[in-house]
Design a protein around this motif. Structure first.
Motif, PDB file in Angstrom:
ATOM      1  N   ILE A 186      74.033  -1.698  38.293  1.00  0.00           N
ATOM      2  CA  ILE A 186      74.219  -0.252  38.129  1.00  0.00           C
ATOM      3  C   ILE A 186      75.537   0.035  37.424  1.00  0.00           C
ATOM      4  CG2 ILE A 186      74.618   1.889  39.403  1.00  0.00           C
ATOM      5  CD1 ILE A 186      72.612   0.916  41.478  1.00  0.00           C
ATOM      6  N   ILE A 187      76.595  -0.669  37.817  1.00  0.00           N
ATOM      7  CA  ILE A 187      77.899  -0.454  37.178  1.00  0.00           C
ATOM      8  C   ILE A 187      77.842  -0.817  35.697  1.00  0.00           C
ATOM      9  CG2 ILE A 187      80.292  -1.248  37.128  1.00  0.00           C
ATOM     10  CD1 ILE A 187      80.154  -1.556  40.157  1.00  0.00           C
ATOM     11  N   ALA A 188      77.202  -1.949  35.384  1.00  0.00           N
ATOM     12  CA  ALA A 188      77.122  -2.376  33.986  1.00  0.00           C
ATOM     13  C   ALA A 188      76.356  -1.367  33.141  1.00  0.00           C
ATOM     14  CB  ALA A 188      76.467  -3.753  33.907  1.00  0.00           C
ATOM     15  N   MET A 189      75.205  -0.914  33.625  1.00  0.00           N
ATOM     16  CA  MET A 189      74.424   0.054  32.858  1.00  0.00           C
ATOM     17  C   MET A 189      75.113   1.405  32.798  1.00  0.00           C
ATOM     18  SD  MET A 189      70.432  -0.828  33.747  1.00  0.00           S
ATOM     19  CE  MET A 189      70.575  -0.369  35.478  1.00  0.00           C
ATOM     20  N   GLY A 190      75.827   1.780  33.867  1.00  0.00           N
ATOM     21  CA  GLY A 190      76.555   3.038  33.845  1.00  0.00           C
ATOM     22  C   GLY A 190      77.697   3.034  32.846  1.00  0.00           C
ATOM     23  N   LEU A 191      78.438   1.925  32.787  1.00  0.00           N
ATOM     24  CA  LEU A 191      79.528   1.822  31.809  1.00  0.00           C
ATOM     25  C   LEU A 191      78.990   1.815  30.385  1.00  0.00           C
ATOM     26  CD1 LEU A 191      81.819  -0.852  33.534  1.00  0.00           C
ATOM     27  CD2 LEU A 191      82.133   1.628  33.475  1.00  0.00           C
ATOM     28  N   SER A 192      77.867   1.153  30.176  1.00  0.00           N
ATOM     29  CA  SER A 192      77.264   1.167  28.852  1.00  0.00           C
ATOM     30  C   SER A 192      76.771   2.557  28.481  1.00  0.00           C
ATOM     31  CB  SER A 192      76.107   0.164  28.800  1.00  0.00           C
ATOM     32  OG  SER A 192      75.438   0.221  27.561  1.00  0.00           O
ATOM     33  N   GLU A 193      76.170   3.243  29.437  1.00  0.00           N
ATOM     34  CA  GLU A 193      75.667   4.588  29.172  1.00  0.00           C
ATOM     35  C   GLU A 193      76.788   5.575  28.901  1.00  0.00           C
ATOM     36  OE1 GLU A 193      73.123   7.537  28.392  1.00  0.00           O
ATOM     37  OE2 GLU A 193      72.574   5.438  28.743  1.00  0.00           O
ATOM     38  N   ALA A 194      77.945   5.378  29.523  1.00  0.00           N
ATOM     39  CA  ALA A 194      79.074   6.298  29.327  1.00  0.00           C
ATOM     40  C   ALA A 194      79.516   6.325  27.870  1.00  0.00           C
ATOM     41  CB  ALA A 194      80.240   5.885  30.223  1.00  0.00           C
ATOM     42  N   ALA A 195      79.402   5.210  27.156  1.00  0.00           N
ATOM     43  CA  ALA A 195      79.794   5.189  25.749  1.00  0.00           C
ATOM     44  C   ALA A 195      78.891   6.088  24.919  1.00  0.00           C
ATOM     45  CB  ALA A 195      79.744   3.754  25.226  1.00  0.00           C
ATOM     46  N   TYR A 196      77.597   6.103  25.223  1.00  0.00           N
ATOM     47  CA  TYR A 196      76.673   6.967  24.486  1.00  0.00           C
ATOM     48  C   TYR A 196      76.810   8.426  24.927  1.00  0.00           C
ATOM     49  CZ  TYR A 196      74.574   2.542  23.132  1.00  0.00           C
ATOM     50  OH  TYR A 196      74.369   1.283  22.621  1.00  0.00           O
ATOM     51  N   MET A 197      77.007   8.639  26.226  1.00  0.00           N
ATOM     52  CA  MET A 197      77.178  10.005  26.716  1.00  0.00           C
ATOM     53  C   MET A 197      78.464  10.623  26.198  1.00  0.00           C
ATOM     54  SD  MET A 197      74.606  11.110  28.326  1.00  0.00           S
ATOM     55  CE  MET A 197      75.491  12.608  28.713  1.00  0.00           C
ATOM     56  N   ALA A 198      79.479   9.799  25.919  1.00  0.00           N
ATOM     57  CA  ALA A 198      80.724  10.320  25.359  1.00  0.00           C
ATOM     58  C   ALA A 198      80.477  10.958  23.995  1.00  0.00           C
ATOM     59  CB  ALA A 198      81.764   9.200  25.248  1.00  0.00           C
ATOM     60  N   GLU A 199      79.646  10.318  23.176  1.00  0.00           N
ATOM     61  CA  GLU A 199      79.335  10.880  21.867  1.00  0.00           C
ATOM     62  C   GLU A 199      78.491  12.136  21.997  1.00  0.00           C
ATOM     63  OE1 GLU A 199      80.590   9.488  18.798  1.00  0.00           O
ATOM     64  OE2 GLU A 199      81.818   8.826  20.481  1.00  0.00           O
ATOM     65  N   ILE A 200      77.569  12.146  22.966  1.00  0.00           N
ATOM     66  CA  ILE A 200      76.753  13.341  23.192  1.00  0.00           C
ATOM     67  C   ILE A 200      77.617  14.500  23.670  1.00  0.00           C
ATOM     68  CG2 ILE A 200      74.905  14.286  24.617  1.00  0.00           C
ATOM     69  CD1 ILE A 200      73.612  11.526  24.581  1.00  0.00           C
ATOM     70  N   ALA A 201      78.516  14.221  24.618  1.00  0.00           N
ATOM     71  CA  ALA A 201      79.409  15.271  25.113  1.00  0.00           C
ATOM     72  C   ALA A 201      80.338  15.757  24.006  1.00  0.00           C
ATOM     73  CB  ALA A 201      80.210  14.759  26.305  1.00  0.00           C
ATOM     74  N   ARG A 202      80.826  14.847  23.194  1.00  0.00           N
ATOM     75  CA  ARG A 202      81.717  15.248  22.099  1.00  0.00           C
ATOM     76  C   ARG A 202      80.989  16.151  21.106  1.00  0.00           C
ATOM     77  NH1 ARG A 202      83.725  12.802  17.106  1.00  0.00           N
ATOM     78  NH2 ARG A 202      82.122  11.195  17.293  1.00  0.00           N
ATOM     79  N   ALA A 203      79.744  15.818  20.795  1.00  0.00           N
ATOM     80  CA  ALA A 203      78.971  16.669  19.884  1.00  0.00           C
ATOM     81  C   ALA A 203      78.704  18.040  20.498  1.00  0.00           C
ATOM     82  CB  ALA A 203      77.655  15.981  19.525  1.00  0.00           C
ATOM     83  N   GLY A 204      78.426  18.072  21.809  1.00  0.00           N
ATOM     84  CA  GLY A 204      78.191  19.357  22.461  1.00  0.00           C
ATOM     85  C   GLY A 204      79.428  20.228  22.493  1.00  0.00           C
ATOM     86  N   ILE A 205      80.576  19.620  22.771  1.00  0.00           N
ATOM     87  CA  ILE A 205      81.827  20.396  22.817  1.00  0.00           C
ATOM     88  C   ILE A 205      82.187  20.907  21.429  1.00  0.00           C
ATOM     89  CG2 ILE A 205      84.297  20.216  23.281  1.00  0.00           C
ATOM     90  CD1 ILE A 205      83.621  18.204  25.486  1.00  0.00           C
TER      91      ILE A 205
END
Length: 338
Positions: A186-205
């Motif tokens: 779970i930690i590994a997949m969560g850390l990997s997902e955070a990199a993609y969510m960072a770009e999504i959040a940046r685009a939304g902001i």
């Protein structure tokens, strides 16, 4: 000089005027445009779909009754709950929470925060998720069987170099006792997902107009407060659709946990049953059926979230109907409606 009769004659269509319209003209019989290609495509699709259904129903090797039994086996249901649902929820909580923080860091004016955010996304987007899951699930316990927490970095080495009687360790964490393979997955997949969510959040902001921040600053709001109260609620309209896609992708990526020594996982359990009974295809059908059911539920939830955060934007059919009803009610209240 023309007479009065000439003045009463309307201008002809050839002179740029408008031809008179007879009051006795009947209704216009408009003929719709025909689209024969659509019907041909519909027939071809219907034939192909019927052939697929026929092959699926008449081939006894699919063994649908056994696939339905596999779906209800206790090990499969346990793998569905722990290895699929819980892993998806835990990974997305880590990914979304950390991803928003990383996305804000990448938009910060502080060069250190911006560089750290870029470094994080560069690293975790560059490593395949299967490799990362294997690394965390099997490598962390081997590399760090326990964590010795000291007051500062290299405290144990400094104590040994100075010949102190104590190694300055404050407390010790036994990694293999407090964690399991599922947690590391779970930690590994969560850390990997955070990199993609960072770009999504940046685009939304970035989709929110800069004037919103300026207006919040003019009202005396701190940047953190304006981010929570003003920017992020408006950015959710852009963030929700790709986040829904990432959640569905994470649900399917939990099958990567089969690479770990993890028993409680849906695909792993169906694979074990298939190898034991030599009925590979029915067990794969059972796994696919559960994945399709869960992704369908997530798609329904994504639809309602998009409709909730998309209120006031665009001109959807529902909004148009609501606006028309509201306008009529206002007209009746004022007295101008019919």
């Amino acid at each position: 000089m023309s007479g009065t009769n000439d003045a009463a004659v309307p201008p002809s269509a050839g002179e740029g005027g408008t031809a008179p319209v007879s009051e006795d003209a009947g209704p216009i019989n408009a003929v719709p445009v025909r689209h024969p290609g659509r019907w041909v495509a519909l027939v071809v699709i219907a034939v192909i779909f019927a052939m697929m259904i026929s092959s699926f129903v008449t081939n006894p090797r699919w063994d649908i009754p056994f696939a339905l039994q596999v779906m209800n086996f206790n090990p499969v249901l346990e793998g569905l709950l722990k290895g699929t649902i819980i892993a998806t929820i835990g990974s997305m909580i880590i990914g979304v929470s950390l991803g928003i923080v990383i996305g804000v860091m990448r938009l910060s004016d502080n060069p250190v925060l911006k560089f750290v955010g870029f470094l994080y996304t560069w690293f975790f987007r560059g490593i395949p998720r299967l490799v990362l899951v294997t690394l965390f699930g099997t490598g962390i316990g081997y590399l760090y069987p326990r964590f010795d927490i000291g007051p500062f970095p290299f405290s144990q080495q400094l104590a040994g170099y100075l010949g102190l009687s104590s190694d300055l360790t404050l407390f010790t964490l036994n990694v293999n006792q407090i964690s399991t393979t599922l947690i590391w997955g779970i930690i590994a997949m969560g850390l990997s997902e955070a990199a993609y969510m960072a770009e999504i959040a940046r685009a939304g902001i970035m989709s929110v107009d800069e004037g919103q921040r300026e207006a919040a600053a003019a009202l005396g709001m701190k940047p953190s407060l304006s981010m929570r109260r003003i920017v992020l609620p408006q950015a959710m309209r852009v963030i929700i659709p790709p986040t829904g896609n990432e959640t569905i992708a994470m649900l399917k990526d939990t099958s990567l946990l089969v690479a770990l020594p993890l028993g409680t996982e849906l695909f792993n359990q169906t694979s074990i049953i298939g190898n034991r009974t030599l009925k590979i295809m029915p067990t794969l059908v059972a796994a696919c059926a559960w994945y399709l059911i869960l992704t369908s539920l997530l798609m329904v939830g994504q639809y309602y979230l998009e409709r909730h955060f998309g209120r006031g934007y665009g001109n959807t059919r529902t909004q148009t109907k609501d606006d028309t009803t509201r306008t009529r009610l206002m007209g009746l209240t004022i007295g101008g409606g019919k």
